[in-house]
Design a protein around this motif. Structure first.
Motif, PDB file in Angstrom:
ATOM      1  N   LEU A 425       0.851  -1.412   0.199  1.00 37.03           N
ATOM      2  CA  LEU A 425      -0.033   0.234  -0.144  1.00 37.03           C
ATOM      3  C   LEU A 425       0.777   1.447   0.168  1.00 37.03           C
ATOM      4  CD1 LEU A 425      -2.500  -1.466   2.123  1.00 37.03           C
ATOM      5  CD2 LEU A 425      -3.454  -0.919   0.359  1.00 37.03           C
ATOM      6  N   LEU A 426       0.524   2.054  -0.572  1.00 38.07           N
ATOM      7  CA  LEU A 426       1.329   3.638  -0.518  1.00 38.07           C
ATOM      8  C   LEU A 426       1.250   3.902   0.613  1.00 38.07           C
ATOM      9  CD1 LEU A 426       0.232   4.912  -4.710  1.00 38.07           C
ATOM     10  CD2 LEU A 426       2.457   4.078  -3.365  1.00 38.07           C
ATOM     11  N   PRO A 427       1.668   5.141   0.934  1.00 37.18           N
ATOM     12  CA  PRO A 427       1.231   5.870   2.380  1.00 37.18           C
ATOM     13  C   PRO A 427       1.224   6.666   1.826  1.00 37.18           C
ATOM     14  CG  PRO A 427       4.706   5.915   1.473  1.00 37.18           C
ATOM     15  CD  PRO A 427       3.127   5.279   0.121  1.00 37.18           C
ATOM     16  N   GLY A 428      -0.030   7.030   3.499  1.00 33.63           N
ATOM     17  CA  GLY A 428      -1.425   7.830   3.243  1.00 33.63           C
ATOM     18  C   GLY A 428      -1.760   7.709   4.303  1.00 33.63           C
ATOM     19  N   THR A 429      -2.794   7.937   4.547  1.00 34.81           N
ATOM     20  CA  THR A 429      -3.941   7.834   6.115  1.00 34.81           C
ATOM     21  C   THR A 429      -3.974   5.888   6.320  1.00 34.81           C
ATOM     22  OG1 THR A 429      -5.263   9.591   4.939  1.00 34.81           O
ATOM     23  CG2 THR A 429      -5.776   8.323   7.257  1.00 34.81           C
ATOM     24  N   PRO A 430      -3.850   5.896   7.296  1.00 32.34           N
ATOM     25  CA  PRO A 430      -3.150   4.453   8.371  1.00 32.34           C
ATOM     26  C   PRO A 430      -5.261   3.850   7.970  1.00 32.34           C
ATOM     27  CG  PRO A 430      -2.565   6.422   9.816  1.00 32.34           C
ATOM     28  CD  PRO A 430      -3.147   6.595   8.630  1.00 32.34           C
ATOM     29  N   THR A 431      -5.401   3.037   7.995  1.00 27.40           N
ATOM     30  CA  THR A 431      -6.817   2.696   7.463  1.00 27.40           C
ATOM     31  C   THR A 431      -6.867   1.586   9.757  1.00 27.40           C
ATOM     32  OG1 THR A 431      -6.188   0.470   6.882  1.00 27.40           O
ATOM     33  CG2 THR A 431      -6.837   2.374   5.475  1.00 27.40           C
ATOM     34  N   ILE A 432      -8.053   1.760   9.724  1.00 23.04           N
ATOM     35  CA  ILE A 432      -8.300   1.343  11.125  1.00 23.04           C
ATOM     36  C   ILE A 432      -9.371   0.513  11.185  1.00 23.04           C
ATOM     37  CG2 ILE A 432      -8.737   1.871  13.423  1.00 23.04           C
ATOM     38  CD1 ILE A 432      -7.986   4.288  12.892  1.00 23.04           C
ATOM     39  N   ASP A 433      -9.279  -0.792  11.027  1.00 24.50           N
ATOM     40  CA  ASP A 433      -9.943  -2.262  11.690  1.00 24.50           C
ATOM     41  C   ASP A 433     -10.168  -2.449  12.733  1.00 24.50           C
ATOM     42  OD1 ASP A 433     -10.487  -2.134   8.366  1.00 24.50           O
ATOM     43  OD2 ASP A 433      -8.803  -2.752   8.597  1.00 24.50           O
ATOM     44  N   GLY A 434     -12.023  -3.307  13.215  1.00 31.13           N
ATOM     45  CA  GLY A 434     -11.990  -4.202  14.678  1.00 31.13           C
ATOM     46  C   GLY A 434     -12.047  -2.781  15.675  1.00 31.13           C
ATOM     47  N   ALA A 435     -11.890  -3.653  16.659  1.00 28.06           N
ATOM     48  CA  ALA A 435     -12.646  -2.869  17.638  1.00 28.06           C
ATOM     49  C   ALA A 435     -12.638  -3.146  18.857  1.00 28.06           C
ATOM     50  CB  ALA A 435     -14.490  -3.657  18.602  1.00 28.06           C
ATOM     51  N   MET A 436     -11.965  -2.330  20.147  1.00 29.00           N
ATOM     52  CA  MET A 436     -11.298  -2.059  21.557  1.00 29.00           C
ATOM     53  C   MET A 436     -11.770  -2.837  22.836  1.00 29.00           C
ATOM     54  SD  MET A 436      -7.984  -0.961  20.510  1.00 29.00           S
ATOM     55  CE  MET A 436      -7.533  -0.652  22.425  1.00 29.00           C
ATOM     56  N   LEU A 437     -11.117  -4.181  22.778  1.00 28.01           N
ATOM     57  CA  LEU A 437     -12.209  -4.348  24.311  1.00 28.01           C
ATOM     58  C   LEU A 437     -10.751  -4.752  25.138  1.00 28.01           C
ATOM     59  CD1 LEU A 437     -14.689  -6.638  23.264  1.00 28.01           C
ATOM     60  CD2 LEU A 437     -15.173  -5.255  23.826  1.00 28.01           C
ATOM     61  N   PRO A 438     -11.034  -4.168  26.567  1.00 29.20           N
ATOM     62  CA  PRO A 438      -9.867  -4.516  27.650  1.00 29.20           C
ATOM     63  C   PRO A 438      -9.879  -6.502  27.816  1.00 29.20           C
ATOM     64  CG  PRO A 438     -12.405  -3.640  28.306  1.00 29.20           C
ATOM     65  CD  PRO A 438     -12.652  -3.535  27.290  1.00 29.20           C
ATOM     66  N   GLU A 439      -8.789  -6.270  28.388  1.00 28.35           N
ATOM     67  CA  GLU A 439      -8.740  -7.329  29.193  1.00 28.35           C
ATOM     68  C   GLU A 439      -8.838  -7.658  30.220  1.00 28.35           C
ATOM     69  OE1 GLU A 439      -4.756 -10.627  29.956  1.00 28.35           O
ATOM     70  OE2 GLU A 439      -4.140  -8.341  29.915  1.00 28.35           O
ATOM     71  N   VAL A 440     -10.163  -8.208  31.073  1.00 25.61           N
ATOM     72  CA  VAL A 440     -10.536  -8.332  32.353  1.00 25.61           C
ATOM     73  C   VAL A 440     -10.909  -9.597  33.084  1.00 25.61           C
ATOM     74  CG1 VAL A 440     -13.283  -7.862  33.337  1.00 25.61           C
ATOM     75  CG2 VAL A 440     -12.288  -6.267  31.218  1.00 25.61           C
ATOM     76  N   ASN A 441     -10.509  -9.503  34.344  1.00 28.22           N
ATOM     77  CA  ASN A 441     -10.810 -10.548  35.163  1.00 28.22           C
ATOM     78  C   ASN A 441     -11.692 -10.179  36.217  1.00 28.22           C
ATOM     79  OD1 ASN A 441      -8.429 -12.968  35.145  1.00 28.22           O
ATOM     80  ND2 ASN A 441      -6.999 -10.389  34.798  1.00 28.22           N
ATOM     81  N   SER A 442     -12.874 -11.209  36.005  1.00 25.05           N
ATOM     82  CA  SER A 442     -14.127 -10.400  37.264  1.00 25.05           C
ATOM     83  C   SER A 442     -14.575 -11.744  37.633  1.00 25.05           C
ATOM     84  CB  SER A 442     -15.066  -9.722  36.158  1.00 25.05           C
ATOM     85  OG  SER A 442     -15.307 -10.862  35.112  1.00 25.05           O
ATOM     86  N   HIS A 443     -15.498 -10.539  38.638  1.00 22.78           N
ATOM     87  CA  HIS A 443     -16.683 -12.470  39.345  1.00 22.78           C
ATOM     88  C   HIS A 443     -17.595 -11.624  39.810  1.00 22.78           C
ATOM     89  CE1 HIS A 443     -14.584 -11.084  43.048  1.00 22.78           C
ATOM     90  NE2 HIS A 443     -15.640 -10.787  43.719  1.00 22.78           N
ATOM     91  N   ILE A 444     -18.877 -12.548  40.237  1.00 25.47           N
ATOM     92  CA  ILE A 444     -20.097 -11.763  40.783  1.00 25.47           C
ATOM     93  C   ILE A 444     -20.314 -12.083  42.478  1.00 25.47           C
ATOM     94  CG2 ILE A 444     -21.375 -11.355  38.187  1.00 25.47           C
ATOM     95  CD1 ILE A 444     -22.870 -13.816  38.892  1.00 25.47           C
ATOM     96  N   GLU A 445     -20.688 -11.437  43.223  1.00 17.23           N
ATOM     97  CA  GLU A 445     -21.439 -11.498  43.928  1.00 17.23           C
ATOM     98  C   GLU A 445     -22.166 -11.628  44.450  1.00 17.23           C
ATOM     99  OE1 GLU A 445     -20.008  -8.631  46.482  1.00 17.23           O
ATOM    100  OE2 GLU A 445     -17.437  -9.211  46.808  1.00 17.23           O
ATOM    101  N   LYS A 446     -22.689 -12.995  45.002  1.00 19.08           N
ATOM    102  CA  LYS A 446     -24.635 -13.353  45.036  1.00 19.08           C
ATOM    103  C   LYS A 446     -24.663 -13.317  46.146  1.00 19.08           C
ATOM    104  CE  LYS A 446     -27.200 -17.759  45.089  1.00 19.08           C
ATOM    105  NZ  LYS A 446     -27.250 -18.819  44.757  1.00 19.08           N
ATOM    106  N   ILE A 447     -25.641 -12.421  46.789  1.00 19.69           N
ATOM    107  CA  ILE A 447     -26.147 -11.622  48.093  1.00 19.69           C
ATOM    108  C   ILE A 447     -28.079 -12.016  47.982  1.00 19.69           C
ATOM    109  CG2 ILE A 447     -26.309  -9.692  49.143  1.00 19.69           C
ATOM    110  CD1 ILE A 447     -24.439  -8.030  47.482  1.00 19.69           C
TER     111      ILE A 447
END
Length: 503
Positions: A425-447
């Motif tokens: 590809l010729l130099p120029g404006t970069p193309t952006i694909d996909g989505a951003m999702l964080p890396e997460v460690n989680s749990h739920i508390e049952k009350i």
């Protein structure tokens, strides 16, 4: 294999009669009449001549041969029948008679002989020393003497009748109750009926035992049968009275890919809709929905795989599984198998989701309530905003108990986009694909609260969600560019080692 069984029950009230009658071989004189107090079964032979006694005996046996045996079919529970089959003694008269079956005694090959009884009758009080004869006659004046009953039945005919007639005519499969959903509860449209199963061997033995214990023209015995309840009884249906849990999520059908995804969610809802889960029943969503194939009517939609978004048949049904899982959480039903998504989803909070993957990941639960649970589902697949709803109906076994689930994020990390160089590809404006999702460690508390008071707090669903990065593609045709990752950040450098700034 049963053969012909001959019975010789002798019941003598006057014991001396037995000894004297059989110890004497002298025949009675012509014209001798039978002494008073002599019986053959219920037939009184007192004062009869030998020919009259012979006729009376023949008539007695023929009355039995021409009579019918009454077989009582009692309401014996299946668990009691199991005990009997294991050899445990059970008093069958403790159980009510549901109905009776009448079968001719001749069916069993009934046969008899009067010779022995006639010989003994001719000698009672007629032979021996005078004082002995007198004593016998006086004893019989105050009691009776039963002559021996000599008869037989064909065991193979008994067995053949039970196996080929009685079992076929008296075995009933239990009948499930039929029902309809009126929008808020189930109503019975057809009553359930118990089934009847016959133990052929024990029933055969019951008939044989009746003949062994004695004969009459009113013989009875009990068939060894067990009654079994249907899988769905009318009482079960009457216990599905109210909404006990609900789950609902939204999705869009604003392009072809999303519309396909919407179609998969709606299809999953339609398959699960109307299912009645009985107490103790285990349900697999994968097995219920079936393999997702084109031939099965599934569409190609977006799904997660190994940290990537892919297109596959059935893509999107994980949102149905997640919505379904909300009802499992609310009812506290036993969840046997549950997997979280490999990456975050946007329609529920962390650690409250569930995913499906044919042959790999499943959502499996067991109804550990004492009541059935009716599942009502609906989903739409239009070009606009859609929703899927899952409702559980039953009788809440814990009306004073409430549960609440809180998501707890243990850690969360966002990553910068991944930069790729494309020398085509010729130099120029970069193309952006996909989505951003964080890396997460989680749990739920049952009350859990009982009557509004916190009873317990439990940690559940300790989950890990992989990150998803956007991809920035930079044209590098004709350029001598390089990239480096420093502290998780992609940086571009020219041939002279100068860093290039990127927007």
């Amino acid at each position: 294999m049963f053969k012909r069984l001959r019975f010789l029950p002798i019941i003598l009230t006057v014991l001396a009669v037995v000894f004297l009658a059989f110890s004497s071989n002298k025949p009675a004189e012509a014209g001798t009449r039978i002494a008073d107090g002599v019986f053959l079964g219920t037939e009184d032979l007192s004062g009869l001549s030998m020919s009259e006694a012979a006729d009376a005996m023949e008539a007695y046996y023929k009355s039995i041969a021409n009579s019918s045996m009454t077989i009582n079919v009692r309401n014996i529970p299946a668990e009691v029948l199991a005990k009997m089959e294991a050899g445990e003694a059970v008093n069958m008269e403790d159980y009510d008679v549901m109905y009776t079956v009448s079968v001719p005694v001749s069916t069993f090959g009934f046969d008899y002989s009067i010779d022995d009884a006639l010989r003994i009758a001719s000698t009672l009080g007629q032979t021996g020393k005078l004082i002995e004869r007198y004593k016998i006659l006086m004893d019989m004046k105050y009691a009776s003497a039963q002559l021996p009953l000599s008869y037989s039945i064909d065991g193979e005919k008994v067995q053949d009748y039970v196996q080929n007639v009685f079992v076929k005519e008296n075995t009933l499969e239990p009948k499930d109750a039929t029902y309809a959903f009126n929008g808020s509860r189930l109503v019975v449209t057809g009553e359930s009926k118990n089934g009847v199963s016959v133990n052929a061997n024990l029933t055969t033995n019951s008939i044989l035992k009746a003949f062994e214990e004695g004969i009459s023209d009113k013989m009875t015995c009990t068939a060894v049968v067990g009654t079994s309840e249907p899988r769905i009884t009318s009482a079960d249906i009457n216990n599905v009275t109210r909404l006990v849990a609900t789950g609902q999520t939204d999705y869009w059908g604003n392009n072809e890919a999303n519309l396909n995804r919407a179609g998969n969610i709606a299809k999953a809802a339609s398959i699960m809709n109307g299912k009645l889960v009985m107490p103790g029943e285990r349900v697999s969503l994968n097995n219920t929905l079936g393999e997702r194939t084109k031939e099965g009517g599934w569409f190609i939609g977006h799904a997660y795989l190994d940290g990537r978004i892919i297109d596959t048949y059935g893509g999107g049904i994980c949102q149905f599984a997640t919505t379904f899982y909300q009802c499992l959480l609310q009812t506290e039903l036993q969840v046997n198998v549950r997997y979280n998504h490999s990456m975050l989803v946007d329609y529920v909070e962390y650690s409250k989701d569930a995913t499906l993957d044919w042959g790999n990941k499943d959502l499996v639960f067991t109804n550990n309530w004492e009541y059935p649970i009716y599942i009502a589902c609906s989903g739409t697949a239009t070009s606009g905003k859609n929703s899927v709803t899952v409702n559980f109906y039953s009788t809440d076994p814990h009306p004073n108990r409430t549960v609440e689930y809180k998501t707890v994020i243990e850690s969360e990390k966002e990553y910068k986009p991944e930069v790729k160089l494309d020398s085509n590809l010729l130099p120029g404006t970069p193309t952006i694909d996909g989505a951003m999702l964080p890396e997460v460690n989680s749990h739920i508390e049952k009350i859990v609260r009982v009557n509004g008071v916190v009873e317990s707090t439990t940690v559940m669903n300790k989950d890990y969600y992989r990150p998803l990065r956007k991809t920035v593609t930079v044209g590098a045709k004709g350029l001598n560019l390089s990239r480096k990752v420093e502290n998780g950040i992609y940086k571009l450098y020219d041939a002279n080692g100068n860093q290039l700034l990127m927007n």
